[in-house]
Design an enzyme around this catalytic site. Structure first.
Site, short mmCIF file in Angstrom:
data_model
loop_
_atom_site.label_atom_id
_atom_site.label_comp_id
_atom_site.label_asym_id
_atom_site.label_seq_id
_atom_site.Cartn_x
_atom_site.Cartn_y
_atom_site.Cartn_z
N ASN A 238 5.82 -7.05 45.00
CA ASN A 238 5.97 -5.72 45.06
C ASN A 238 7.10 -5.54 44.58
O ASN A 238 8.77 -4.52 44.65
CB ASN A 238 6.86 -5.78 46.27
N VAL B 273 11.36 -1.55 43.48
CA VAL B 273 11.16 -2.82 44.46
C VAL B 273 10.21 -1.53 45.49
O VAL B 273 10.05 -0.62 45.63
CB VAL B 273 12.13 -2.92 45.44
N CYS B 274 8.77 -2.85 45.33
CA CYS B 274 7.53 -1.55 45.93
C CYS B 274 7.19 -1.93 47.80
O CYS B 274 7.15 -2.63 48.28
CB CYS B 274 6.00 -1.90 45.43
N LEU B 275 8.18 -0.90 49.28
CA LEU B 275 8.18 -1.04 50.02
C LEU B 275 8.81 -0.07 50.74
O LEU B 275 8.69 1.39 50.40
CB LEU B 275 10.27 -1.47 50.03
#
Length: 432
Positions: A324, A331-333
C-alpha cells in the site's frame, strides 16, 4: 511475483538435485563460501515456459566451465553458495594477514573507519567471479572463497532471539553495522557524532536522557514549516475553500490530534502553513516494521478540505516495503480515496478526521502480515499457499525496513533530526 522452489534467476548458484528432504529452516548468521564442491553452476538464463535453465557448470578450484540446459526439477539452490543481487558480503581476511594484532586495536579501527571490507553483490553472471561494490566506493571482482555472506534469519528466529537475554543478537549486530556504515549521524545542530558502541554504552546513554522512551518529545507540536515538505510548493489558495470555516476545521483537527494520538505516532503542525502536517509513526511490535520509523507529509488543502480527504505522501526513499506504500509516495487507502471501498471505509467530510487517517495507516497498512495486502491475496489467508509465501514476504519487508532506517539516519526529514537519532540510540538494540 511469488517464486516456487523450481524457479531460478540469473546469477543463482545451483547444484544437481540429489534428494529432496523438504525445506531447511536453519539459517546461520555468517556463512563462509566454500569453493571445493563439484558440480557447482551459475544460472545464466531461465525459461519459465519450459521450466529449464541454462547453467554454466564449473569447479571453483579449477578454471573450467561448461554450459548446458538443465531441467529445473534437476536443480537445487546451493546452500553453500547462497548469493543474490544485493547480498551483503565481507572479505575473508587471510590467516597470516599482518593486519591481525593480538591487542585487537587494528580490528577496532577497521570496524569503525574502514569500509573496504564490507559490500554488496552487484553482478553474479561473470563466470567464477562475483562483482562487489564495497563500502568505500570501489567495485572489484572476487572469487567465492574470498568472501563470506551475511545471511538473513527468518522472522521466527529473530522473535525467538528477542527472549534470549544472554546475547545482543544478530539484529543488534546488523543495526550497529548499519550505524558504522553511515559513519556518523546528525543531531540537528550541525555537529557530527560517531555511531557504534556496545549495548551497555547504548543503555547508559539511554538512561542518561530519561530511560528507554521518547517521553521528552511531544506527540503533537507546532513548529516552523520544514523546507523539505512534499507539499511545500502547493501554496495555500486564497478565496474559495479557505477562510474562517476552513481555519476552524483545521484547529479542530489539531485539538483532536493533540488529545488522542497513540504512543507510537508523532505529528508536527506549522503555524505559518496551517495546511501542512508531518507525521512519523513507530512500527508496531510483532510486525516486520517493528521499531522502524515511517514518515508521511500531509496537506489539508484550503480549496478542497474537508470535502476531499487530506493529500498524503509517504517518504519512501525509493523503497516499496508494503503493497500500500508506493515508491512514488502514494498511499493506497480507501479513506484517502486512493483504493476501492464503500460506506464507512471512505472519507466523509462530516465524520472523518486526520486522526482516523494516521491511525488507519498504522492499523491497516503496517500490519503483521503485509503479504495479504497485495491485491487478490486476501483469499489466501489460512491456505497452504498463503502460509508458504507470507514468511519470505515478511522477511523482505523487514530488510527494506532496515534499509529505510539507514536512509533516515543519512537524510532525516527536517524537524525530526534529534528524534530519529534518539529513537535509534534507544531502540537500536531491540530491533527484532
Amino acid at each position: 511475483m511469488v517464486w516456487n522452489q523450481h524457479e531460478f534467476v540469473p546469477g543463482e548458484r545451483v547444484i544437481h538435485r540429489v534428494r529432496d528432504d523438504g525445506p531447511h529452516l536453519g539459517i546461520v548468521h555468517i556463512h563462509r563460501v566454500r569453493d571445493d564442491g563439484p558440480h557447482l553452476g551459475i544460472v545464466q538464463s531461465f525459461n519459465f515456459k519450459d521450466q529449464t535453465a541454462r547453467v554454466s557448470w564449473f569447479q571453483a578450484s579449477k578454471e573450467e566451465e561448461a554450459e548446458e540446459t538443465s531441467s529445473a526439477y534437476h536443480l537445487d539452490v546451493s546452500s553453500d553458495h547462497h548469493l543474490s543481487y544485493g547480498s551483503v558480503v565481507v572479505r575473508i581476511r587471510p590467516a597470516d594477514s599482518s593486519l591481525a594484532r593480538e591487542d585487537g586495536k587494528e580490528e577496532a579501527q577497521r570496524d569503525n573507519e574502514d569500509l573496504s571490507w564490507v559490500g554488496k553483490v552487484v553482478d553474479l553472471c561473470d563466470g567464477q567471479y562475483i562483482h562487489v561494490s564495497w563500502g568505500d566506493g570501489n567495485t572489484s571482482k572476487v572469487l567465492l572463497h574470498e568472501i563470506a555472506v551475511v545471511k538473513q534469519k527468518s522472522i521466527k528466529e529473530m522473535l525467538q532471539e528477542i527472549g534470549d537475554s544472554r546475547s545482543i543478537g544478530w539484529a543488534n549486530a546488523m543495526t550497529q553495522a548499519a550505524i558504522r556504515l553511515i559513519g556518523c549521524c546528525s543531531d540537528g545542530t550541525g555537529k557530527r557524532h560517531r555511531g557504534g558502541g556496545s549495548a551497555q554504552q547504548a543503555k547508559t546513554e539511554a538512561d542518561a536522557i530519561g530511560g528507554d522512551d521518547l517521553s521528552r518529545f511531544p506527540h503533537f507540536d507546532v513548529q516552523e514549516s520544514p523546507p523539505d515538505h512534499h507539499y511545500l510548493n502547493n501554496m495555500m489558495e486564497q478565496g474559495n475553500g479557505g477562510g474562517t470555516k476552513w481555519i476552524k476545521r483545521v484547529q479542530k483537527e489539531w485539538k483532536v490530534l493533540e488529545d488522542n494520538l497513540p504512543d507510537t505516532i508523532y505529528v508536527q503542525a506549522f503555524e505559518e502553513r496551517m495546511d501542512l502536517l508531518r507525521e512519523v509513526m513507530v512500527g508496531t511490535s510483532g510486525t516486520p516494521y517493528q521499531d522502524g520509523l515511517f514518515f508521511f507529509d500531509l496537506q489539508l488543502s484550503p480549496s478542497s478540505y474537508p470535502d476531499s480527504p487530506p493529500l498524503v505522501s509517504y517518504r519512501s526513499y525509493g523503497l516499496r516495503l508494503n503493497p500500500n506504500l508506493y515508491e512514488s509516495g502514494t498511499v493506497c487507502l480507501s479513506l484517502l480515496n486512493t483504493f476501492g471501498g464503500e460506506g464507512a471505509e471512505l472519507w466523509s467530510p462530516t465524520t472523518s478526521t486526520v486522526l482516523q487517517v494516521v491511525v488507519s495507516i498504522q492499523g491497516l497498512v503496517l500490519t503483521t502480515q503485509p503479504y495479504y495486502n497485495e491485491a487478490g491475496y486476501a483469499s489466501q489467508v489460512g491456505t497452504t499457499q498463503g502460509r508458504r509465501n507470507e514468511l519470505p514476504y515478511n522477511e523482505n519487508a523487514y530488510l527494506l525496513t532496515l534499509q529505510t532506517m539507514l536512509h533516515l539516519l543519512r537524510r532525516p526529514p527536517a524537524g525530526f533530526e534529534t528524534f530519529i537519532r534518539e529513537h535509534f540510540r534507544l531502540r537500536g538494540q531491540h530491533v527484532p
